[in-house]
Design a protein around this motif. Structure first.
Motif, PDB file in Angstrom:
ATOM      1  N   ASN A  12       0.382  -1.385  -0.288  1.00 25.25           N
ATOM      2  CA  ASN A  12       0.210   0.415   0.458  1.00 25.25           C
ATOM      3  C   ASN A  12       0.864   1.390  -0.048  1.00 25.25           C
ATOM      4  O   ASN A  12       0.571   2.065  -1.167  1.00 25.25           O
ATOM      5  N   SER A  13       2.227   1.812   1.214  1.00 25.27           N
ATOM      6  CA  SER A  13       2.687   2.554   0.830  1.00 25.27           C
ATOM      7  C   SER A  13       3.238   2.598  -0.323  1.00 25.27           C
ATOM      8  O   SER A  13       3.210   3.965  -1.386  1.00 25.27           O
ATOM      9  N   ALA A  14       4.245   1.640  -1.128  1.00 23.94           N
ATOM     10  CA  ALA A  14       4.128   1.863  -2.053  1.00 23.94           C
ATOM     11  C   ALA A  14       2.996   2.290  -3.529  1.00 23.94           C
ATOM     12  O   ALA A  14       3.464   3.242  -4.765  1.00 23.94           O
ATOM     13  N   VAL A  15       2.208   1.678  -3.338  1.00 22.86           N
ATOM     14  CA  VAL A  15       1.315   2.325  -4.434  1.00 22.86           C
ATOM     15  C   VAL A  15       0.714   4.111  -4.438  1.00 22.86           C
ATOM     16  O   VAL A  15       0.652   4.826  -5.326  1.00 22.86           O
ATOM     17  N   VAL A  16       0.939   4.665  -3.082  1.00 22.56           N
ATOM     18  CA  VAL A  16       0.936   5.650  -2.611  1.00 22.56           C
ATOM     19  C   VAL A  16       1.025   6.360  -3.373  1.00 22.56           C
ATOM     20  O   VAL A  16       1.296   7.393  -3.635  1.00 22.56           O
ATOM     21  N   LYS A  17       2.786   5.922  -3.042  1.00 23.19           N
ATOM     22  CA  LYS A  17       3.639   6.982  -3.306  1.00 23.19           C
ATOM     23  C   LYS A  17       4.257   6.849  -5.115  1.00 23.19           C
ATOM     24  O   LYS A  17       4.600   7.879  -5.379  1.00 23.19           O
ATOM     25  N   LYS A  24      -8.493   0.932  -5.086  1.00 23.57           N
ATOM     26  CA  LYS A  24      -8.429   0.360  -5.993  1.00 23.57           C
ATOM     27  C   LYS A  24      -7.928  -1.218  -6.820  1.00 23.57           C
ATOM     28  O   LYS A  24      -8.040  -1.533  -7.431  1.00 23.57           O
ATOM     29  N   ILE A  25      -6.486  -0.913  -6.285  1.00 24.48           N
ATOM     30  CA  ILE A  25      -5.181  -1.254  -6.805  1.00 24.48           C
ATOM     31  C   ILE A  25      -5.500  -2.953  -6.438  1.00 24.48           C
ATOM     32  O   ILE A  25      -6.215  -4.031  -6.505  1.00 24.48           O
ATOM     33  N   ALA A  26      -6.179  -2.899  -5.143  1.00 21.72           N
ATOM     34  CA  ALA A  26      -6.508  -3.789  -4.560  1.00 21.72           C
ATOM     35  C   ALA A  26      -8.171  -5.042  -4.457  1.00 21.72           C
ATOM     36  O   ALA A  26      -7.795  -6.169  -5.178  1.00 21.72           O
ATOM     37  N   ALA A  27      -9.097  -4.031  -5.071  1.00 20.98           N
ATOM     38  CA  ALA A  27      -9.632  -4.250  -6.309  1.00 20.98           C
ATOM     39  C   ALA A  27      -9.367  -5.428  -7.299  1.00 20.98           C
ATOM     40  O   ALA A  27     -10.223  -6.612  -7.906  1.00 20.98           O
ATOM     41  N   CYS A  28      -8.615  -4.986  -8.226  1.00 23.72           N
ATOM     42  CA  CYS A  28      -8.128  -5.180  -9.182  1.00 23.72           C
ATOM     43  C   CYS A  28      -7.471  -6.498  -9.436  1.00 23.72           C
ATOM     44  O   CYS A  28      -7.499  -7.326  -9.971  1.00 23.72           O
ATOM     45  N   ALA A  29      -6.136  -6.862  -7.869  1.00 23.00           N
ATOM     46  CA  ALA A  29      -5.891  -7.825  -7.947  1.00 23.00           C
ATOM     47  C   ALA A  29      -6.755  -8.732  -7.104  1.00 23.00           C
ATOM     48  O   ALA A  29      -6.704 -10.300  -6.938  1.00 23.00           O
ATOM     49  N   ALA A  30      -8.112  -8.478  -6.659  1.00 24.28           N
ATOM     50  CA  ALA A  30      -8.294  -9.190  -6.700  1.00 24.28           C
ATOM     51  C   ALA A  30      -9.799 -10.130  -7.913  1.00 24.28           C
ATOM     52  O   ALA A  30     -10.570 -11.005  -7.226  1.00 24.28           O
ATOM     53  N   THR A  31      -9.841  -9.862  -8.714  1.00 27.89           N
ATOM     54  CA  THR A  31     -10.529 -10.641  -9.698  1.00 27.89           C
ATOM     55  C   THR A  31     -10.169 -11.383 -10.122  1.00 27.89           C
ATOM     56  O   THR A  31      -8.510 -12.078 -10.304  1.00 27.89           O
ATOM     57  N   PRO A  32     -10.716 -12.190 -11.094  1.00 29.08           N
ATOM     58  CA  PRO A  32     -10.632 -12.905 -11.312  1.00 29.08           C
ATOM     59  C   PRO A  32      -9.394 -13.572 -12.523  1.00 29.08           C
ATOM     60  O   PRO A  32      -8.747 -14.463 -12.925  1.00 29.08           O
ATOM     61  N   ALA A  33      -9.044 -12.385 -13.110  1.00 29.14           N
ATOM     62  CA  ALA A  33      -8.301 -11.788 -14.277  1.00 29.14           C
ATOM     63  C   ALA A  33      -7.444 -12.212 -14.086  1.00 29.14           C
ATOM     64  O   ALA A  33      -6.253 -12.717 -14.456  1.00 29.14           O
ATOM     65  N   SER A  34      -7.296 -11.134 -12.843  1.00 25.85           N
ATOM     66  CA  SER A  34      -5.476 -10.948 -12.403  1.00 25.85           C
ATOM     67  C   SER A  34      -5.278 -12.252 -11.844  1.00 25.85           C
ATOM     68  O   SER A  34      -3.962 -12.615 -11.757  1.00 25.85           O
ATOM     69  N   ALA A  35      -5.852 -13.329 -10.980  1.00 27.13           N
ATOM     70  CA  ALA A  35      -5.523 -14.189 -10.314  1.00 27.13           C
ATOM     71  C   ALA A  35      -5.330 -14.813 -11.794  1.00 27.13           C
ATOM     72  O   ALA A  35      -3.814 -15.665 -11.557  1.00 27.13           O
ATOM     73  N   ASP A  36      -6.147 -15.511 -12.593  1.00 27.74           N
ATOM     74  CA  ASP A  36      -5.118 -15.637 -13.835  1.00 27.74           C
ATOM     75  C   ASP A  36      -3.850 -15.697 -14.564  1.00 27.74           C
ATOM     76  O   ASP A  36      -2.989 -16.486 -14.685  1.00 27.74           O
ATOM     77  N   ALA A  37      -3.857 -14.436 -14.783  1.00 30.16           N
ATOM     78  CA  ALA A  37      -2.326 -13.495 -15.022  1.00 30.16           C
ATOM     79  C   ALA A  37      -1.252 -14.487 -14.260  1.00 30.16           C
ATOM     80  O   ALA A  37      -0.218 -14.571 -14.643  1.00 30.16           O
ATOM     81  N   ILE A  38      -1.774 -14.056 -12.680  1.00 32.23           N
ATOM     82  CA  ILE A  38      -0.238 -14.185 -11.974  1.00 32.23           C
ATOM     83  C   ILE A  38      -0.726 -15.997 -11.600  1.00 32.23           C
ATOM     84  O   ILE A  38       0.927 -16.004 -12.040  1.00 32.23           O
TER      85      ILE A  38
END
Length: 88
Positions: A12-17, A24-38
């Motif tokens: 979160n600190s890096a995101v804010v910086k 918004k970043i956490a919501a994006c990371a929680a999507t199935p598309a993000s999980a599939d990409a990872i």
């Protein structure tokens, strides 16, 4: 970063910086598309026998992350010459 909370605070600190919104970043990371990409990237790393970050690969060859910059530069320039790619 040895705990989930520590990792979250660090990220979160890096995101804010970077001027972004942690929610918004956490919501994006929680999507199935993000999980599939990872999962896809994890599989690629496994296939390439990469088990840590950072890992530097030049033309399919792993280079230690502790390699001095000047040595990495020489390797890249040498590979560019072999591949007939103009160095910049």
């Amino acid at each position: 970063m040895s705990t989930a909370d520590g990792s979250t605070l660090t990220l979160n600190s890096a995101v804010v910086k970077a001027g972004l919104d942690p929610a918004k970043i956490a919501a994006c990371a929680a999507t199935p598309a993000s999980a599939d990409a990872i999962k896809s990237l994890e599989k690629l790393a496994e296939d390439l026998n990469i088990s840590k970050t950072p890992t530097l690969v030049i033309n399919g060859r792993q280079v230690s992350a502790t390699t001095p910059y000047e040595t990495i530069k020489e390797i890249v320039l040498y590979q560019a010459k072999l591949d007939r790619v103009a160095a910049q």
